[in-house]
Design an enzyme around this catalytic site. Structure first.
Site, mmCIF file in Angstrom:
data_model
loop_
_atom_site.group_PDB
_atom_site.id
_atom_site.type_symbol
_atom_site.label_atom_id
_atom_site.label_comp_id
_atom_site.label_asym_id
_atom_site.label_seq_id
_atom_site.Cartn_x
_atom_site.Cartn_y
_atom_site.Cartn_z
ATOM 1 C CB CYS A 1 -0.902 -0.063 1.273
ATOM 2 S SG CYS A 1 -1.290 1.333 2.066
ATOM 3 C CD GLU A 2 -0.154 5.412 -3.758
ATOM 4 O OE1 GLU A 2 0.579 4.688 -4.902
ATOM 5 O OE2 GLU A 2 -0.812 6.276 -4.128
ATOM 6 C CG HIS A 3 -2.480 5.397 1.274
ATOM 7 N ND1 HIS A 3 -3.509 5.275 0.748
ATOM 8 C CD2 HIS A 3 -1.984 6.587 0.328
ATOM 9 C CE1 HIS A 3 -3.983 5.704 -0.345
ATOM 10 N NE2 HIS A 3 -3.297 6.452 -0.632
ATOM 11 C CG HIS A 4 -0.900 2.899 5.643
ATOM 12 N ND1 HIS A 4 -2.198 2.892 4.985
ATOM 13 C CD2 HIS A 4 -1.141 3.979 6.876
ATOM 14 C CE1 HIS A 4 -2.874 3.937 5.519
ATOM 15 N NE2 HIS A 4 -2.458 4.501 6.590
ATOM 16 C CD GLN B 1 -7.968 -4.383 -4.482
ATOM 17 O OE1 GLN B 1 -7.682 -4.140 -3.165
ATOM 18 N NE2 GLN B 1 -8.674 -5.024 -5.161
ATOM 19 C CG HIS C 1 -6.075 -3.232 1.232
ATOM 20 N ND1 HIS C 1 -5.670 -2.099 0.399
ATOM 21 C CD2 HIS C 1 -6.881 -3.860 0.511
ATOM 22 C CE1 HIS C 1 -5.775 -2.308 -0.997
ATOM 23 N NE2 HIS C 1 -6.575 -3.257 -0.936
ATOM 24 C CB CYS D 1 -2.892 -0.242 5.620
ATOM 25 S SG CYS D 1 -3.931 -0.108 4.217
HETATM 26 ZN ZN ZN Z 1 -2.596 1.664 3.365
#
Ligand code: ZN
Length: 210
Positions: free
Chosen positions: A92-95, A133, A161, A163
């Site tokens: 995941c590119e956020h976490h 995704q 996910h 995250c």
């Molecule tokens: Zn994430």
């Protein structure tokens, strides 16, 4: 359309050195509250950096190159080709935590086909990057569509996910379903139905998203 930007790999010049990357891991170990100098953690930065080479191997791959070798001799075969349940591991590119799931990739050939292992490698080329995704779904479908120019493409991703399961709302067992349908998969409901029934109908979301 998306893909020339999406397919771009990172220029090597922007890449930090291995020493810099290991130093950054030591900072994160201290941020977690531990001591990077204690025995058990001494080799961890080097291991983490090597793991990153695996996790993010997709940046070193040109997805279009994977599909470059096609076979035009299809002997009149003009039915749907489906590779289902392709397990993938993405991040995941956020976490920067894992997204683990399955991809179903289908196309209706027009002139050319590729070896089926190429479809799995295409999924990995985009999975082994920092992702969301939805973006990954589009990248796989659009690349297949642009390179093979088939009559239609269908891509469905189902993934969990971490995250969401190990932080934040802490909901385990939740699966996200995304899809992208192009050409006949978008315009012809019976083609789409055939694809969905072959892959076991991964949920109404897949239909709603088209
Ligand atoms: Zn994430």
């Amino acid at each position: 359309m998306t893909s020339s930007k999406a397919n771009k790999t990172q220029p090597a010049a922007e890449r930090p050195s291995r020493d810099e990357a290991e130093a950054a891991v030591r900072v994160l170990l201290r941020w977690a509250g531990d001591d990077p100098e204690r025995e058990g953690l001494l080799d961890t930065p080097a291991r983490v950096v090597r793991s990153y080479e695996e996790f993010y191997a997709g940046y070193q791959v040109d997805p279009r190159e994977i599909l470059a070798r096609t076979f035009s001799e299809v002997d009149g075969y003009d039915e749907m080709i489906v590779l289902k349940d392709i397990r993938f591991e993405s991040y995941c590119e956020h976490h920067m935590v894992p997204i683990i799931g399955r991809a179903h990739v289908a196309y209706l050939p027009q002139h050319r086909v590729v070896g089926i292992s190429k479809l799995a490698r295409l999924v990995d080329a985009f999975a082994k990057r920092l992702q969301i995704q939805e973006k990954m779904t589009v990248q796989i479908a659009d690349t297949l569509n642009e390179v093979l120019q088939p009559a239609g493409v269908g891509v469905i991703l189902e993934a969990a996910h971490q995250c969401m399961s190990t932080r934040g709302v802490h909901k385990a067992g939740v699966t996200m379903v995304t899809s992208r349908m192009l050409g006949t998969f978008r315009s012809d409901p019976s083609t789409r139905r055939e694809f969905l029934s072959i892959v076991g109908n991964p949920g109404a979301v897949a239909i709603a998203n088209t």
